[in-house]
Design a protein around this motif. Structure first.
Motif, mmCIF file in Angstrom:
data_model
loop_
_atom_site.group_PDB
_atom_site.id
_atom_site.type_symbol
_atom_site.label_atom_id
_atom_site.label_comp_id
_atom_site.label_asym_id
_atom_site.label_seq_id
_atom_site.Cartn_x
_atom_site.Cartn_y
_atom_site.Cartn_z
ATOM 1 N N ALA A 1 -2.033 -2.782 -3.724
ATOM 2 C CA ALA A 1 -1.514 -1.529 -3.482
ATOM 3 C C ALA A 1 -1.163 -1.582 -1.835
ATOM 4 O O ALA A 1 -1.865 -1.629 -1.059
ATOM 5 N N CYS A 2 0.240 -1.297 -1.386
ATOM 6 C CA CYS A 2 0.624 -1.364 -0.097
ATOM 7 C C CYS A 2 0.981 0.337 0.059
ATOM 8 O O CYS A 2 1.948 0.923 -0.648
ATOM 9 N N LEU A 3 0.181 0.925 0.946
ATOM 10 C CA LEU A 3 0.470 2.276 1.148
ATOM 11 C C LEU A 3 1.335 2.476 2.389
ATOM 12 O O LEU A 3 1.389 1.922 3.228
ATOM 13 N N GLY A 4 2.610 3.355 2.003
ATOM 14 C CA GLY A 4 3.761 3.643 2.954
ATOM 15 C C GLY A 4 3.273 4.766 3.882
ATOM 16 O O GLY A 4 2.261 5.163 4.440
ATOM 17 N N VAL B 1 2.892 -6.170 -6.337
ATOM 18 C CA VAL B 1 2.616 -5.056 -5.008
ATOM 19 C C VAL B 1 3.167 -3.753 -5.305
ATOM 20 O O VAL B 1 4.413 -3.887 -5.477
ATOM 21 N N LEU B 2 2.279 -2.983 -5.321
ATOM 22 C CA LEU B 2 2.791 -1.456 -5.409
ATOM 23 C C LEU B 2 3.103 -0.890 -4.326
ATOM 24 O O LEU B 2 2.051 -0.654 -3.435
ATOM 25 N N TYR B 3 4.245 -0.759 -3.950
ATOM 26 C CA TYR B 3 4.422 0.006 -2.692
ATOM 27 C C TYR B 3 4.534 1.702 -2.848
ATOM 28 O O TYR B 3 5.611 2.015 -3.501
ATOM 29 N N VAL C 1 6.387 -12.850 -7.016
ATOM 30 C CA VAL C 1 5.310 -11.454 -6.689
ATOM 31 C C VAL C 1 6.234 -10.399 -6.930
ATOM 32 O O VAL C 1 7.450 -10.360 -6.022
ATOM 33 N N ALA C 2 6.068 -9.374 -7.852
ATOM 34 C CA ALA C 2 6.932 -8.577 -8.006
ATOM 35 C C ALA C 2 6.549 -7.307 -7.108
ATOM 36 O O ALA C 2 5.254 -6.978 -6.936
ATOM 37 N N VAL C 3 7.357 -6.584 -6.682
ATOM 38 C CA VAL C 3 6.955 -5.542 -5.463
ATOM 39 C C VAL C 3 7.902 -4.410 -6.517
ATOM 40 O O VAL C 3 8.945 -4.232 -6.449
ATOM 41 N N ILE C 4 6.872 -3.335 -6.682
ATOM 42 C CA ILE C 4 7.438 -1.987 -7.289
ATOM 43 C C ILE C 4 7.181 -0.947 -6.636
ATOM 44 O O ILE C 4 5.946 -0.570 -6.075
ATOM 45 N N PRO C 5 8.314 -0.209 -6.120
ATOM 46 C CA PRO C 5 8.263 0.940 -5.137
ATOM 47 C C PRO C 5 7.937 2.136 -6.181
ATOM 48 O O PRO C 5 8.607 2.467 -7.128
ATOM 49 N N ILE D 1 -3.780 6.423 -8.046
ATOM 50 C CA ILE D 1 -2.977 5.025 -8.826
ATOM 51 C C ILE D 1 -3.440 3.558 -7.987
ATOM 52 O O ILE D 1 -3.319 2.794 -8.541
ATOM 53 N N ALA D 2 -3.714 4.004 -6.642
ATOM 54 C CA ALA D 2 -4.041 2.610 -5.799
ATOM 55 C C ALA D 2 -5.180 2.309 -6.035
ATOM 56 O O ALA D 2 -5.530 0.847 -5.778
#
Length: 596
Positions: A385-388, A354-356, A301-305, A398-399
């Motif tokens: 989409a993971c919202l910080g 996962v978009l952080y 799983v790629a996590v893109i900040p 974009i989410a």
């Protein structure tokens, strides 16, 4: 979490047999290391980790040249999480001491660390936090531990939460500069900083609600951890700050000791144990930890900040000499994000993403370009989409292209709206005695001319662009979140929500942090489980030069006179700001300073 080899080193290892062999050889090495450590009778008991500064979501590894110049790598949450999970998995570890010195995590990072501390406790490890004094947010983080220690001379500043909103209209007027703001609703109040001297009723209503939501969450968390009723927590906050002795008497901390006494305090607590007590640093302990075996992993799983204000192209410096939405919390360029998304799309080993997102938004065009590539990626692979801390306006835009959205309860999100800021420096030109002669062809060639007030025709053009972008924004949200326009309308108009409220209104799917987002990505990608080595970071990077040549030296120019140089710089700032601010902006109210 692991770091994979670069693609040019992995070409031959893509053959399944060779990849399997690599894992087996690595496990032979792990077995040998573990046997050697057992033979030398190296053991680990209590381990302390020190956290300082602002903890980003990812580590920043400097280049070889930067390391030669003395630049040190920064520690990110991913690295701390890996350390804590190794300690949780090792049966010989009895506890962890987190030493927090000048530590200032964001709210979402505090929630992430609290989750990891709870996981440690669930694994049977004692978690101890040592505070050199603490703000409200830092104390909230510390409350997730079993034991809170503090020096006798320290103090506890749990004085609550405060929002400070800045307004610069009067300051600009002193310079002869005005601004006209076009916004879809009074709730889209980022431009109020330019046009008002005090907060509007709509902005006050919204800010009060957000502050109360976050404060209630804070009070509930402290009360649950310290076994206090909400009324008691509110009374303690109202009575703060406290000296260390007062904090101990009130039950806010558990022991008072200096840093060199931590080991003695913990040894006293574990005096009845048959094992000798030992406290050592992570650097010393990691050489004695039981190393976990690796497994044959071919799907990740790629996590893109995505962190910072969204701008078109590559990140650049803000033209404004004061804080602005173009440079709030740094910038992230659309091109660097698109490169990261497309690399994930083309890599067959990356089966989900996962978009952080930790962004207040920014340029509407940049947001739409990223939205398009997220949508395209989501059609091929699961995207979460993971919202910080903040994922509002363009950050939320974009989410909505993702398959699912996960947010912390305290995340600031929503702000579905658009605005445009149009500076007017006509008064400044008059004060400075600057005269201009303009020659043009075309009825609207002087559109957005900062040397003149906006005409009625220009206002109509700006408003038309704002409402077109707003309708597009709402359509994106309705499609992505499967909402009707009637359902969305009372949630839009620039209104801002906490993560908990957004979950109630179906703007997000679940409450949680990055581990929860990775877990959902694994489920959608049909991965059996989500161990730490299932996900890898794919960071947006700046574009490198095609030729690798340095830029040419500029031609020498005569040094301007100081006054002329100042005037030229001021006018250049206004013209550059006009080019960027007058475009439709998807941005959160930005001149807000949070204190705790």
């Amino acid at each position: 979490m692991i770091i994979r080899f670069p693609s040019w080193l992995r070409i031959k290892l893509k053959i399944p047999a060779l990849a399997w062999l690599r894992v087996q050889l690595a496990n032979v090495w792990v077995w040998a290391q573990n046997r050697w450590r057992h033979f030398r009778k190296r053991s680990v008991d209590f381990v302390y980790l020190e956290l300082t500064g602002y903890l980003p979501i990812t580590s920043d590894t400097p280049s070889l040249v930067e390391r030669m110049l003395g630049v040190r790598p920064t520690t990110g949450f991913g690295e701390v999480q890996e350390q804590l999970r190794l300690l949780a998995a090792d049966p010989q570890v009895r506890g962890v001491v987190l030493v927090l010195r000048d530590f200032s995590p964001g709210w979402s990072m505090a929630e992430n660390l609290r989750a990891e501390m709870r996981a440690l406790r669930a694994a049977g490890k004692q978690v101890v936090v040592y505070l050199n004094g603490a703000s409200t947010r830092l104390y909230y983080l510390a409350c997730a531990a079993d034991l809170i220690l503090m020096p006798p001379s320290a103090s506890l500043w749990i004085t609550g939460l405060r929002l400070e909103l800045l307004f610069v209209r009067d300051a600009l007027q002193m310079l002869g500069v005005e601004a006209e703001v076009a916004a879809v609703s009074p709730y889209k109040s980022a431009g109020d900083s330019f046009t008002r001297s005090e907060i509007s009723p709509e902005a006050r209503e919204q800010s009060e609600r957000l502050l109360e939501q976050r404060f209630a969450h804070l009070v509930a968390g402290i009360g649950a951890d310290r076994q206090l009723a909400p009324e008691q927590v509110r009374a303690l906050i109202d009575g703060a700050p406290y000296f260390a002795a007062q904090a101990l008497e009130l039950g806010l901390v558990d022991r008072l000791c200096y840093a060199d006494e931590i080991e003695a305090v913990l040894a006293e607590q574990h005096a009845d144990s048959s094992r000798p007590f030992k406290l050592e640093s992570w650097q010393a302990a990691q050489r004695a930890l039981h190393l976990p075996y690796r497994r044959h992993q071919t799907r990740y799983v790629a996590v893109i900040p995505i962190e910072g204000t969204l701008v078109e192209g590559e990140p650049r410096s803000s033209p404004l000499p004061f804080p602005s939405p173009l440079d709030a919390g740094g910038q992230v360029g659309s091109e660097s994000v698109l490169r990261a998304l497309r690399s994930v799309e083309q890599d067959n080993e990356l089966v989900a993403a996962v978009l952080y997102i930790d962004s207040p938004g920014g340029d509407a065009f940049a947001s739409d370009l990223i939205w398009r590539d997220v949508l395209r990626l989501a059609q091929k692979k699961p995207v979460i989409a993971c919202l910080g801390n903040v994922a509002a306006s363009g950050g939320y835009y974009i989410a909505v292209a993702a398959n699912r959205i996960v947010a912390h309860p305290t995340t600031i999100t929503g702000s579905i709206g658009v605005l445009s800021v149009r500076p007017n420096a006509h008064g400044l030109y008059e004060r400075l005695g600057v005269n201009t002669t303009v020659l043009q062809r075309g009825a609207r060639a002087d559109l957005l001319n900062i040397a003149a007030p906006p005409s009625e025709d220009e206002r109509q053009v700006i408003h038309a662009g704002i409402h077109y972008t707003y309708e597009q924004f709402k359509q994106r949200v309705c499609t992505g979140r499967k909402l009707t326009p009637e359902t969305l309308e009372p949630l839009a108009g620039g209104r801002v929500w906490t993560g908990s409220e957004a979950h109630q209104h179906a703007l997000v799917d679940a409450l949680g942090g990055l581990p929860e987002a990775v877990k959902q990505a694994c489920a959608l990608a049909q991965l059996d489980e989500a161990p730490p080595d299932t996900w890898v970071w794919v960071r947006p990077t700046s574009r490198r030069s095609e030729t690798g040549l340095p830029p040419a030296f500029p031609a020498p120019t005569p040094a301007p006179q100081p006054l002329l140089h100042t005037l030229q710089a001021l006018l250049s700032v206004l013209e550059l700001s006009q080019q960027q601010l007058a475009r439709p902006l998807l941005i959160l109210p930005w001149l807000i300073r949070e204190h705790d």
